[in-house]
Scaffold this motif. Structure first.
Motif, short mmCIF file in Angstrom:
data_model
loop_
_atom_site.label_atom_id
_atom_site.label_comp_id
_atom_site.label_asym_id
_atom_site.label_seq_id
_atom_site.Cartn_x
_atom_site.Cartn_y
_atom_site.Cartn_z
N LEU A 68 -35.42 16.16 -26.29
CA LEU A 68 -36.73 15.55 -26.56
C LEU A 68 -37.19 15.83 -27.98
O LEU A 68 -37.74 14.94 -28.63
CB LEU A 68 -37.77 16.08 -25.56
CG LEU A 68 -37.64 15.55 -24.12
CD1 LEU A 68 -38.60 16.27 -23.20
CD2 LEU A 68 -37.86 14.05 -24.07
N LYS A 69 -36.95 17.03 -28.49
CA LYS A 69 -37.33 17.36 -29.86
C LYS A 69 -36.56 16.52 -30.88
O LYS A 69 -37.07 16.18 -31.94
CB LYS A 69 -37.13 18.84 -30.14
CG LYS A 69 -38.17 19.72 -29.50
CD LYS A 69 -37.94 21.18 -29.83
CE LYS A 69 -38.97 22.04 -29.12
NZ LYS A 69 -38.72 23.46 -29.29
N LEU A 70 -35.31 16.22 -30.54
CA LEU A 70 -34.50 15.39 -31.45
C LEU A 70 -35.08 13.99 -31.59
O LEU A 70 -34.97 13.36 -32.63
CB LEU A 70 -33.06 15.27 -30.93
CG LEU A 70 -32.20 16.52 -31.05
CD1 LEU A 70 -30.85 16.29 -30.35
CD2 LEU A 70 -31.96 16.88 -32.50
N GLY A 71 -35.73 13.51 -30.53
CA GLY A 71 -36.30 12.16 -30.53
C GLY A 71 -37.64 12.07 -31.24
O GLY A 71 -38.15 10.97 -31.45
N GLU A 108 -33.33 22.62 -18.25
CA GLU A 108 -34.65 22.39 -18.85
C GLU A 108 -34.62 22.63 -20.36
O GLU A 108 -35.20 21.87 -21.13
CB GLU A 108 -35.70 23.29 -18.18
CG GLU A 108 -37.12 22.99 -18.59
CD GLU A 108 -37.56 21.55 -18.35
OE1 GLU A 108 -38.28 21.01 -19.21
OE2 GLU A 108 -37.17 20.96 -17.33
N ASN A 109 -33.94 23.69 -20.78
CA ASN A 109 -33.83 23.98 -22.22
C ASN A 109 -33.12 22.84 -22.95
O ASN A 109 -33.53 22.45 -24.04
CB ASN A 109 -33.10 25.29 -22.46
CG ASN A 109 -33.94 26.50 -22.09
OD1 ASN A 109 -35.17 26.42 -22.02
ND2 ASN A 109 -33.28 27.61 -21.85
N LEU A 110 -32.05 22.32 -22.35
CA LEU A 110 -31.33 21.20 -22.96
C LEU A 110 -32.21 19.96 -23.04
O LEU A 110 -32.21 19.25 -24.04
CB LEU A 110 -30.05 20.90 -22.18
CG LEU A 110 -28.93 21.92 -22.33
CD1 LEU A 110 -27.80 21.64 -21.34
CD2 LEU A 110 -28.38 21.91 -23.75
N LYS A 111 -32.99 19.71 -21.99
CA LYS A 111 -33.91 18.56 -22.01
C LYS A 111 -34.90 18.70 -23.16
O LYS A 111 -35.16 17.73 -23.87
CB LYS A 111 -34.70 18.48 -20.68
CG LYS A 111 -33.93 17.91 -19.54
CD LYS A 111 -34.87 17.86 -18.32
CE LYS A 111 -34.15 17.47 -17.08
NZ LYS A 111 -35.02 17.50 -15.89
#
Length: 120
Positions: free
Chosen positions: A116-119, A109-112
């Motif tokens: 998402l923040k990068l996008g 979940e943390n990686l997701k």
């Protein structure tokens, strides 16, 4: 910032990042206790760090302070690894890193969330 630090130089940096500004003598004492270095070895490695711009030496008392952050070193080392081992592809690096690894649901979940923040 692109400063290549060797393992011995990282030892000096770890002490400074953990303890903050210290006289060289105190760094020598810490590293003698931790890994058995003598004073001359520590001073030689500090000198190399100063020459590279990783450590600032201030007078009086030869006070040393980190001139670069742990994050800067991590970023440089990661970019060097990705360039050398994965042809500069962060995607290949990430895939290799995760290949065969078991991650907890929280880690996934943390990686997701990071992706998402990068996008954004």
């Amino acid at each position: 910032m692109s400063i290549k630090l060797f393992d011995s130089e990282l030892r000096i940096m770890e002490v400074l990042w953990k303890e903050g500004d210290l006289p060289a003598g105190q760094i020598a004492k810490i590293l003698k206790e931790e890994i058995g270095w003598n004073r001359n070895t520590t001073y030689t490695v500090i000198k190399k760090c100063v020459e590279k711009g990783a450590v600032r030496r201030n007078e009086p008392n030869f006070i040393c302070s980190a001139a670069i952050s742990r994050e800067q070193v991590q970023e440089y080392e990661t970019e060097e690894l990705i360039g050398k081992m994965f042809g500069g592809s962060k995607e290949k690096f990430f895939a290799a890193f995760l290949d065969g690894e078991r991650l907890s649901k929280e880690e996934v979940e943390n990686l997701k969330q990071m992706v998402l923040k990068l996008g954004e």
